[in-house]
Scaffold this motif. Structure first.
Motif, PDB file in Angstrom:
ATOM      1  N   ILE A  97       0.780  -1.237   0.174  1.00  0.00           N
ATOM      2  CA  ILE A  97      -0.012   0.087   0.089  1.00  0.00           C
ATOM      3  C   ILE A  97       0.855   1.105  -0.001  1.00  0.00           C
ATOM      4  N   GLN A  98       0.575   2.161  -0.982  1.00  0.00           N
ATOM      5  CA  GLN A  98       1.462   3.359  -1.076  1.00  0.00           C
ATOM      6  C   GLN A  98       0.834   4.427  -0.196  1.00  0.00           C
ATOM      7  N   VAL A  99       1.641   5.148   0.503  1.00  0.00           N
ATOM      8  CA  VAL A  99       1.408   6.173   1.361  1.00  0.00           C
ATOM      9  C   VAL A  99       1.712   7.600   0.662  1.00  0.00           C
ATOM     10  N   GLU A 100       0.442   8.640   0.472  1.00  0.00           N
ATOM     11  CA  GLU A 100       0.374   9.675  -0.349  1.00  0.00           C
ATOM     12  C   GLU A 100       0.983   9.159  -1.953  1.00  0.00           C
ATOM     13  N   ASN A 101       1.043  10.367  -2.350  1.00  0.00           N
ATOM     14  CA  ASN A 101       1.762  10.278  -3.974  1.00  0.00           C
ATOM     15  C   ASN A 101       2.603  11.236  -4.408  1.00  0.00           C
ATOM     16  N   GLU A 102       3.733  10.773  -4.642  1.00  0.00           N
ATOM     17  CA  GLU A 102       4.832  11.827  -5.422  1.00  0.00           C
ATOM     18  C   GLU A 102       5.086  12.964  -4.177  1.00  0.00           C
ATOM     19  N   TYR A 103       4.900  12.720  -2.855  1.00  0.00           N
ATOM     20  CA  TYR A 103       4.715  13.871  -1.879  1.00  0.00           C
ATOM     21  C   TYR A 103       5.913  14.605  -2.214  1.00  0.00           C
ATOM     22  N   GLY A 104       7.269  14.265  -2.639  1.00  0.00           N
ATOM     23  CA  GLY A 104       8.390  14.979  -2.710  1.00  0.00           C
ATOM     24  C   GLY A 104       8.211  15.920  -3.814  1.00  0.00           C
ATOM     25  N   SER A 105       7.342  15.666  -4.521  1.00  0.00           N
ATOM     26  CA  SER A 105       7.115  16.800  -5.815  1.00  0.00           C
ATOM     27  C   SER A 105       6.167  18.154  -5.171  1.00  0.00           C
ATOM     28  N   TYR A 106       5.629  18.263  -3.986  1.00  0.00           N
ATOM     29  CA  TYR A 106       4.708  19.039  -3.487  1.00  0.00           C
ATOM     30  C   TYR A 106       5.764  20.125  -2.553  1.00  0.00           C
ATOM     31  N   ARG A 107       5.279  21.208  -2.729  1.00  0.00           N
ATOM     32  CA  ARG A 107       6.086  22.328  -2.150  1.00  0.00           C
ATOM     33  C   ARG A 107       6.276  22.236  -0.466  1.00  0.00           C
ATOM     34  N   ALA A 108       5.121  21.670  -0.070  1.00  0.00           N
ATOM     35  CA  ALA A 108       4.970  21.786   1.499  1.00  0.00           C
ATOM     36  C   ALA A 108       6.130  21.108   2.006  1.00  0.00           C
ATOM     37  N   CYS A 109       6.444  19.775   1.622  1.00  0.00           N
ATOM     38  CA  CYS A 109       7.400  19.031   2.181  1.00  0.00           C
ATOM     39  C   CYS A 109       7.373  18.652   3.839  1.00  0.00           C
ATOM     40  N   GLY A 160       9.421  10.934  -8.022  1.00  0.00           N
ATOM     41  CA  GLY A 160      10.256  11.191  -9.213  1.00  0.00           C
ATOM     42  C   GLY A 160      11.598  11.170  -8.637  1.00  0.00           C
ATOM     43  N   PRO A 161      12.887  10.991  -9.023  1.00  0.00           N
ATOM     44  CA  PRO A 161      14.144  11.204  -8.765  1.00  0.00           C
ATOM     45  C   PRO A 161      14.370  12.367  -7.837  1.00  0.00           C
ATOM     46  N   GLU A 162      13.512  13.526  -8.426  1.00  0.00           N
ATOM     47  CA  GLU A 162      14.047  14.888  -7.745  1.00  0.00           C
ATOM     48  C   GLU A 162      13.143  14.926  -6.319  1.00  0.00           C
ATOM     49  N   GLY A 163      12.280  13.867  -6.258  1.00  0.00           N
ATOM     50  CA  GLY A 163      11.527  14.120  -5.002  1.00  0.00           C
ATOM     51  C   GLY A 163      11.971  13.228  -3.680  1.00  0.00           C
ATOM     52  N   LEU A 164      12.728  12.658  -4.085  1.00  0.00           N
ATOM     53  CA  LEU A 164      13.115  11.513  -3.025  1.00  0.00           C
ATOM     54  C   LEU A 164      13.139  11.957  -1.659  1.00  0.00           C
ATOM     55  N   LYS A 165      13.875  13.150  -1.583  1.00  0.00           N
ATOM     56  CA  LYS A 165      14.343  13.959  -0.340  1.00  0.00           C
ATOM     57  C   LYS A 165      13.130  14.049   0.724  1.00  0.00           C
ATOM     58  N   CYS A 166      12.034  14.938  -0.017  1.00  0.00           N
ATOM     59  CA  CYS A 166      10.934  15.223   0.783  1.00  0.00           C
ATOM     60  C   CYS A 166       9.672  13.979   0.674  1.00  0.00           C
ATOM     61  N   GLY A 167      10.075  13.138  -0.023  1.00  0.00           N
ATOM     62  CA  GLY A 167       8.761  12.159  -0.163  1.00  0.00           C
ATOM     63  C   GLY A 167       8.963  10.841   0.430  1.00  0.00           C
ATOM     64  N   ARG A 189      11.371   7.338   6.876  1.00  0.00           N
ATOM     65  CA  ARG A 189      11.907   6.155   7.585  1.00  0.00           C
ATOM     66  C   ARG A 189      10.529   5.234   7.814  1.00  0.00           C
ATOM     67  N   GLY A 190      10.783   3.925   7.545  1.00  0.00           N
ATOM     68  CA  GLY A 190       9.663   2.974   7.903  1.00  0.00           C
ATOM     69  C   GLY A 190       8.815   2.631   6.881  1.00  0.00           C
ATOM     70  N   LEU A 191       9.126   3.576   5.612  1.00  0.00           N
ATOM     71  CA  LEU A 191       8.281   3.267   4.550  1.00  0.00           C
ATOM     72  C   LEU A 191       9.175   2.794   3.290  1.00  0.00           C
ATOM     73  N   TYR A 192       8.652   1.956   2.733  1.00  0.00           N
ATOM     74  CA  TYR A 192       9.799   1.422   1.486  1.00  0.00           C
ATOM     75  C   TYR A 192       9.642   2.484   0.337  1.00  0.00           C
ATOM     76  N   THR A 193      10.980   2.616   0.049  1.00  0.00           N
ATOM     77  CA  THR A 193      11.024   3.971  -0.906  1.00  0.00           C
ATOM     78  C   THR A 193      11.265   3.361  -2.365  1.00  0.00           C
ATOM     79  N   THR A 194      10.484   3.873  -3.232  1.00  0.00           N
ATOM     80  CA  THR A 194      10.344   3.204  -4.590  1.00  0.00           C
ATOM     81  C   THR A 194      10.280   4.548  -5.656  1.00  0.00           C
ATOM     82  N   VAL A 195      10.726   4.608  -6.921  1.00  0.00           N
ATOM     83  CA  VAL A 195      10.756   5.591  -7.778  1.00  0.00           C
ATOM     84  C   VAL A 195       9.791   5.370  -8.857  1.00  0.00           C
ATOM     85  N   ASP A 196       9.652   6.549  -9.856  1.00  0.00           N
ATOM     86  CA  ASP A 196       8.976   6.419 -11.001  1.00  0.00           C
ATOM     87  C   ASP A 196       9.622   7.350 -12.118  1.00  0.00           C
ATOM     88  N   PHE A 197       9.753   6.505 -13.212  1.00  0.00           N
ATOM     89  CA  PHE A 197      10.395   7.185 -14.423  1.00  0.00           C
ATOM     90  C   PHE A 197       9.958   6.608 -15.822  1.00  0.00           C
TER      91      PHE A 197
END
Ligand SMILES: CCCCNC(=S)N1C[C@H](O)[C@@H](O)[C@@H](O)[C@H]1CO
Length: 654
Positions: free
Chosen positions: A181-193, A220-227, A230-238
């Motif tokens: 189950i995914q939590v949120e969606n590409e949150y790292g692309s959103y300004r709020a962080c 996306g690769p540019e969003g990993l920092k804010c998206g 810890r505790g959630l498995y990190t995946t990417v899209d491209f």
């Protein structure tokens, strides 16, 4: 059907010996094996090859067909979102029926022997209206969406406390088919962080779904920092044109061990009204998939079947200007909008077959297609002639214009009316400051169509009128931003319009219930048109017609029409914008049509200009790649038999 019963069903379908081998709920597991950079399913190494399809873009009667084709393509899993606004139309009002029956869709996936990667949001993007968030959140105009704003979190908690218990029994370790189950969606692309927001969501998911289910994030690769969290498995899209090695190397900074996962490998792309149709080549898409599978990565192809933005459900992007998404979500996906396999599907199946077994047996043939027409529509009446029926509760009065959200009108259209306070002899500029038309305004003076003012455009209209003339502005909501919104996308007249030097005040707002009128009130005793000139601008056209031959899927073609909305037998097929393109046809699933001579009904609301011949055609092929300039050449290139009627029909007029 609960998964326990389902596994009983499956045990009925399987030889007893095999049933004894099937893991029961207490031994079922789907976990990350960090020691070997892989997933384990029931303890055995597992890699998913998944595809996205959105149940909310496919009528329920077609779900099994699409899922079967995806299984046959060699997929062992599917991925889909849950749009909050599709299931909670008003605060505290929930709808999980018919084409919103999420559990039925999970069951169909299980019957197709497909595991599920679920993405419940609360924000989903997906080129869907407001990225899946309900527009009633904006009745609190100051709300900060997708943050730890208490008003937003209260609504999220309330929604997830309804949704997540429904899916709990369907978690894989509970006997169901949901493996992650995914939590949120590409949150790292959103300004709020806003990490406290993400932590709140992760805590809520754990509280309601338990500790076993694999929770993950996608960026996306540019969003990993804010998206990532810890505790959630990190995946990417491209997509196929991106540098896989570089992106997976970056991913390893967040997940040094565990399987590589691309949660959205783009097989095509979305379309905007007025821009060229997007495609991705078969060779690029298949090459990219093969490279990832060679690495042992798990991959979800976005989209494997796109479907349609029926009704008003399309979203929009902002790239300098406001860009509404088209009605078709074909996405140049392996399975076309009408559910037909494409060369891309067979090519992807070949790639998958190099890495894992693909089901044998024939793929269902393409659905039967139907040509029909031309069908000549007749004028039902101008939109203003039906105002009492369209707004039975009467108008809301306000000195300044109010937004759709303020009057609780979620989708579609609202009429704004005021009266001219003095006679204007010379054509006088009319506009809405601060780009305040969201999104298109069809302007009428005493019922006479004057033209369009639209978001992003600087153009003004020039009006004349008498003291007391009615100034009517029909505003169309073209779909709320699903991505790239740094502020909430309110709809309507966001500022009072200006006529010459006058700020126009004293407004009446008529929220229009057009779908109810089309469904229930037509055909009507035509109301008298109160103006001397023939109706122009927003007008209803309609026709009832029989289908004498066999019914098939078909594509409604509206040559010469400009822009509007279509209903077939009361079903809102979506928007057309022939003048803009690139989409020139609307997909009509055959189950919407009555066979054997029974009367079908098509109703159009044309917002601008009607062709001299108010005709439409039903073609046996879609036209998705003809922008207005291209369109003329395209239409000339269509073979005569495609354009001319298959045979003129005896049309019974109503
Ligand atoms: C212009 C694209 C806007 C951002 N959306 C992107 S990158 N995408 C990622 C997003 O998660 C998905 O829901 C889809 O929206 C997809 C595009 O189809």
């Amino acid at each position: 059907m609960a998964p326990k019963k389902l596994s009983c069903l499956r045990s009925l379908l399987l030889p007893l010996s095999l049933t004894l081998l099937l893991p029961q709920a207490d031994t079922r597991s789907f976990v990350v094996d960090r020691g070997h950079d892989r997933f384990l399913l029931d303890g055995a190494p597992f890699r998913y090859v998944s595809g996205s399809l959105h149940y909310f873009r496919v009528p329920r009667v077609l779900w099994a067909d699409r899922l079967l084709k995806m299984r046959w393509s060699g997929l062992n899993a599917i991925q889909f979102y849950v749009p909050w606004n599709y299931h909670e139309p008003q605060p505290g009002v929930y709808n999980f029926n018919g084409s919103r029956d999420l559990i039925a869709f999970l069951n169909e996936a299980a019957l197709a022997n497909l595991l599920v990667i679920l993405r419940p949001g609360p924000y989903i993007c997906a080129e869907w209206e407001m990225g899946g968030l309900p527009s009633w959140l904006l009745r609190k105009p100051e709300i900060h969406l997708r943050t730890s704003d208490p008003d937003f979190l209260a609504a999220v908690d309330s929604w997830f406390k309804v949704l997540l218990p429904k899916i709990y029994p369907w978690l894989y370790h509970n006997g169901g088919n949901i493996i992650s189950i995914q939590v949120e969606n590409e949150y790292g692309s959103y300004r709020a962080c806003d990490f406290s927001y993400m932590r709140h969501l992760a805590g809520l998911f754990r509280a309601l779904l338990g500790e076993k289910i694999l929770l993950f994030t996608t960026d996306g690769p540019e969003g990993l920092k804010c998206g990532s969290l810890r505790g959630l498995y990190t995946t990417v899209d491209f997509g196929p044109a991106d540098n896989m090695t570089k992106i997976f190397t970056l991913l390893r900074k967040y997940e040094p061990h565990g399987p590589l996962v691309n949660s959205e490998y783009y097989t095509g792309w979305l379309d905007y009204w007025g821009q060229n149709h997007s495609t991705r080549s078969v060779s690029a898409v298949t090459k990219g998939l093969e490279n990832m599978l060679k690495l042992g990565a798990s991959v979800n192809m976005y989209m494997f079947h796109g479907g349609t933005n029926f009704g008003y459900w399309n979203g929009a992007d902002k790239k300098g200007r406001f860009l509404p998404i088209t009605t078709s979500y074909d996405y140049d996906a392996p399975i076309s909008e009408a559910g037909d396999p494409t060369p891309k599907l067979f090519a992807l199946r070949d790639v998958i077959s190099k890495f894992q077994e693909v089901p044998l047996g024939p793929l269902p043939p393409p659905s039967p297609k139907m040509m029909l027409g031309p069908v000549t529509l007749h004028l039902v009446g101008h939109l203003l002639a039906f105002l009492d029926l369209l707004c039975p509760r009467g108008p809301i009065h306000s000195i300044l214009p109010m937004t759709f959200e303020a009057v609780k009108q979620d989708h579609g259209f609202m009429l704004y009316r005021t009266y001219m306070t003095h006679t204007i002899f010379e054509p006088t500029p009319f506009w809405v400051p601060n780009n305040g038309v969201h999104d298109r305004a069809y302007v009428m003076v005493d019922g006479v169509f004057q033209g369009v003012v639209e978001r992003n455009m600087r153009d003004k209209l020039f009006l004349t009128g008498k003291l007391g003339s009615k100034l009517d502005i029909l505003v169309e909501n073209m779909g709320r931003l699903s991505f790239g919104s740094n502020s909430s996308d309110f709809k309507g007249l966001l500022k009072p319009p200006i006529l010459g030097q006058t700020i126009l005040t004293q407004w009446m707002m008529f929220p229009l219930k057009i779908d109810n009128l089309v469904k229930w009130w037509f055909p009507l005793q035509l109301p008298k048109w109160p103006y001397p000139q023939a109706p122009s601008g927003p007008t209803f056209y309609s026709k009832t017609f029989p289908i004498l031959g066999s019914v098939g899927d078909t594509f409604l073609y509206l040559p010469g029409w400009t822009k509007g909305q279509v209903w077939i037998n009361g079903f809102n097929l979506g928007r057309y914008w022939t003048k803009q393109g690139p989409q020139q046809t609307l997909y009509v699933p055959r189950f919407l049509l009555f066979p054997r001579g029974a009367l079908n009904k098509i109703t159009l609301l044309e917002l601008e200009d009607v062709p001299l011949q108010p005709q439409v055609q039903f073609l046996d092929k879609p036209i998705l790649n003809s922008t207005s300039t291209l369109h003329r050449t395209h239409i000339n290139s269509l073979s005569a038999d495609t354009l001319s009627a298959s045979e003129p029909m005896e049309l019974s007029g109503h």
